[in-house]
Design a protein around this motif. Structure first.
Motif, mmCIF file in Angstrom:
data_model
loop_
_atom_site.group_PDB
_atom_site.id
_atom_site.type_symbol
_atom_site.label_atom_id
_atom_site.label_comp_id
_atom_site.label_asym_id
_atom_site.label_seq_id
_atom_site.Cartn_x
_atom_site.Cartn_y
_atom_site.Cartn_z
ATOM 1 N N CYS A 3 0.838 -1.210 0.000
ATOM 2 C CA CYS A 3 0.000 0.000 0.000
ATOM 3 C C CYS A 3 0.869 1.255 0.000
ATOM 4 O O CYS A 3 0.551 2.229 -0.687
ATOM 5 C CB CYS A 3 -0.923 -0.006 1.212
ATOM 6 N N LEU A 4 1.967 1.230 0.758
ATOM 7 C CA LEU A 4 2.858 2.381 0.811
ATOM 8 C C LEU A 4 3.526 2.602 -0.548
ATOM 9 O O LEU A 4 3.691 3.748 -0.991
ATOM 10 C CB LEU A 4 3.910 2.168 1.894
ATOM 11 N N SER A 5 3.888 1.521 -1.208
ATOM 12 C CA SER A 5 4.511 1.642 -2.527
ATOM 13 C C SER A 5 3.538 2.222 -3.541
ATOM 14 O O SER A 5 3.905 3.072 -4.362
ATOM 15 C CB SER A 5 5.009 0.268 -2.996
ATOM 16 N N ILE A 6 2.288 1.765 -3.499
ATOM 17 C CA ILE A 6 1.279 2.296 -4.419
ATOM 18 C C ILE A 6 1.028 3.773 -4.142
ATOM 19 O O ILE A 6 0.893 4.583 -5.061
ATOM 20 C CB ILE A 6 -0.026 1.478 -4.307
ATOM 21 N N GLN A 71 9.973 2.098 -6.196
ATOM 22 C CA GLN A 71 8.918 1.292 -5.588
ATOM 23 C C GLN A 71 8.113 0.487 -6.611
ATOM 24 O O GLN A 71 7.325 -0.385 -6.242
ATOM 25 C CB GLN A 71 7.957 2.178 -4.790
ATOM 26 N N ALA A 72 8.289 0.767 -7.881
ATOM 27 C CA ALA A 72 7.548 0.044 -8.920
ATOM 28 C C ALA A 72 8.236 -1.286 -9.213
ATOM 29 O O ALA A 72 8.726 -1.537 -10.314
ATOM 30 C CB ALA A 72 7.439 0.897 -10.181
ATOM 31 N N THR A 73 8.269 -2.167 -8.205
ATOM 32 C CA THR A 73 8.854 -3.492 -8.387
ATOM 33 C C THR A 73 7.852 -4.404 -9.088
ATOM 34 O O THR A 73 6.662 -4.077 -9.225
ATOM 35 C CB THR A 73 9.238 -4.097 -7.035
ATOM 36 N N SER A 74 8.318 -5.558 -9.521
ATOM 37 C CA SER A 74 7.429 -6.474 -10.229
ATOM 38 C C SER A 74 6.275 -6.925 -9.331
ATOM 39 O O SER A 74 5.141 -7.075 -9.797
ATOM 40 C CB SER A 74 8.220 -7.689 -10.728
ATOM 41 N N TRP A 75 6.544 -7.121 -8.034
ATOM 42 C CA TRP A 75 5.473 -7.547 -7.119
ATOM 43 C C TRP A 75 4.416 -6.459 -6.981
ATOM 44 O O TRP A 75 3.214 -6.737 -7.027
ATOM 45 C CB TRP A 75 6.056 -7.899 -5.755
ATOM 46 N N TYR A 105 -0.600 5.584 -12.991
ATOM 47 C CA TYR A 105 0.303 6.000 -11.921
ATOM 48 C C TYR A 105 1.415 6.932 -12.399
ATOM 49 O O TYR A 105 2.193 7.411 -11.579
ATOM 50 C CB TYR A 105 0.926 4.776 -11.254
ATOM 51 N N GLY A 106 1.489 7.158 -13.705
ATOM 52 C CA GLY A 106 2.555 8.016 -14.219
ATOM 53 C C GLY A 106 3.929 7.405 -14.104
ATOM 54 O O GLY A 106 4.924 8.121 -14.030
ATOM 55 N N VAL A 107 4.002 6.071 -14.081
ATOM 56 C CA VAL A 107 5.257 5.357 -13.891
ATOM 57 C C VAL A 107 5.691 4.726 -15.211
ATOM 58 O O VAL A 107 4.904 4.057 -15.880
ATOM 59 C CB VAL A 107 5.118 4.257 -12.817
ATOM 60 N N GLU A 108 6.945 4.936 -15.568
ATOM 61 C CA GLU A 108 7.504 4.302 -16.751
ATOM 62 C C GLU A 108 8.229 3.022 -16.338
ATOM 63 O O GLU A 108 9.140 3.052 -15.517
ATOM 64 C CB GLU A 108 8.468 5.241 -17.463
#
Length: 226
Positions: A3-6, A71-75, A105-108
Motif C-alpha cells: 500500500c505504501l509503494s502504491i 517502488q515500482a517493483t514487479s510484485w 500511476y505516471g510510472v515508466e
C-alpha cells in the motif's frame, strides 16, 4: 508495504527503508534533505501493522520527482494490475502493462519489469505457480479414481520426474460409449501457459446427434508418442 509503494507512485515520490526489524519499520524519502517519514509497529500476535508516527510533508525539490520510481517493483506492479485479469479471455501483454501503469500511476516501466509484474499477477490470481499445480496432479488423479470407480487415468513423467503425458477417461464416458455411434473424432489445441503443450480431446456422437466427450489428454506436441 504494498500500500505504501502504491501511494508513493500516486504521490510521485520515492522512499527507502531507514530502519527495520521484525517488530517495527521506519521509511524515509530518498532525498537527504526531505523530512517525510513513516514509522509503523507490528501488532502483537497479529499480521497487521499500525502507523505510529508520520511526517507527511515533503520538503524535497519538485524537480526531484521522476517517472521512474524504485517502488515500482514487479510484485507491486502485479498487485496494481491483477484486477485487469478478472476476464479470463483478456490478453494483457507486457506492453499493455507498461501503458496501463503509465496512464494510472505516471510510472515508466521497463519491458522486463512489466513482464515479471504480469507473471506475479497471474501467480496471485491462480493462488500458486504452474509448478505447484503440476505437483497436485497425482493426488487429484488418486481422488478421481476413488470418487469415480471405473475411470481410466494415466500420468507419465520423464526420468527427471517432470510432467510428460496425461490421460483421463471418466467412467461415465466409458459406459456411455456403448450407446454412441462407433466413430471417434480426435482433435487438439495448443496450450498457452508457461510450459505450453497440447490438449487432446476424443469425442463421438450419441443417439441424439449430440457431441459426447470420451477422454482428454495432454502431451508435449502433436506427435505419435503423445
Amino acid at each position: 508495504m504494498t500500500c505504501l509503494s502504491i501511494m508513493s507512485m500516486r504521490k510521485k515520490f520515492q522512499y527507502k527503508v531507514f530502519k527495520s526489524n521484525t517488530s517495527f519499520i521506519v521509511v524515509r524519502c530518498v532525498h537527504p534533505s526531505c523530512s517525510w517519514r513513516v514509522r509503523a509497529n507490528k501488532l502483537i500476535e497479529s499480521e497487521y501493522w499500525m502507523v505510529t508516527k508520520q511526517v507527511n510533508k515533503h520538503t524535497c525539490p519538485t524537480d526531484f520527482k521522476t517517472t521512474r520510481r524504485r517502488q515500482a517493483t514487479s510484485w507491486v506492479v502485479g498487485e496494481c494490475i491483477k484486477r485487469r485479469f478478472i476476464n479470463p479471455g483478456r490478453v494483457f501483454r507486457p506492453r499493455d502493462v507498461m501503458d496501463d501503469m503509465k496512464q494510472r500511476y505516471g510510472v515508466e516501466l521497463s519491458y522486463s519489469v512489466a513482464w515479471r509484474g504480469r507473471e506475479c499477477a497471474y501467480e496471485n490470481l491462480r493462488l500458486g505457480t504452474p509448478e505447484q499445480s503440476y505437483n497436485l496432479l497425482p493426488g487429484y488423479l488418486h481422488m478421481l479414481l476413488q470418487t469415480n470407480p471405473g475411470s481410466v487415468v494415466s500420468l507419465e513423467v520423464t526420468d527427471g520426474n517432470k510432467f510428460q503425458y496425461l490421460f483421463i477417461a471418466f467412467a461415465a464416458s466409458i459406459q456411455g460409449f456403448s450407446y454412441c455411434r462407433p466413430v471417434i473424432s480426435i482433435d487438439a489445441t495448443h496450450l498457452k501457459g508457461k510450459y505450453r503443450g497440447v490438449l487432446f480431446t476424443a469425442v463421438c456422437h450419441d443417439a441424439n446427434q449430440q457431441i459426447f466427450p470420451l477422454a482428454i489428454g495432454i502431451g508435449d506436441s502433436e506427435n505419435d508418442a503423445a
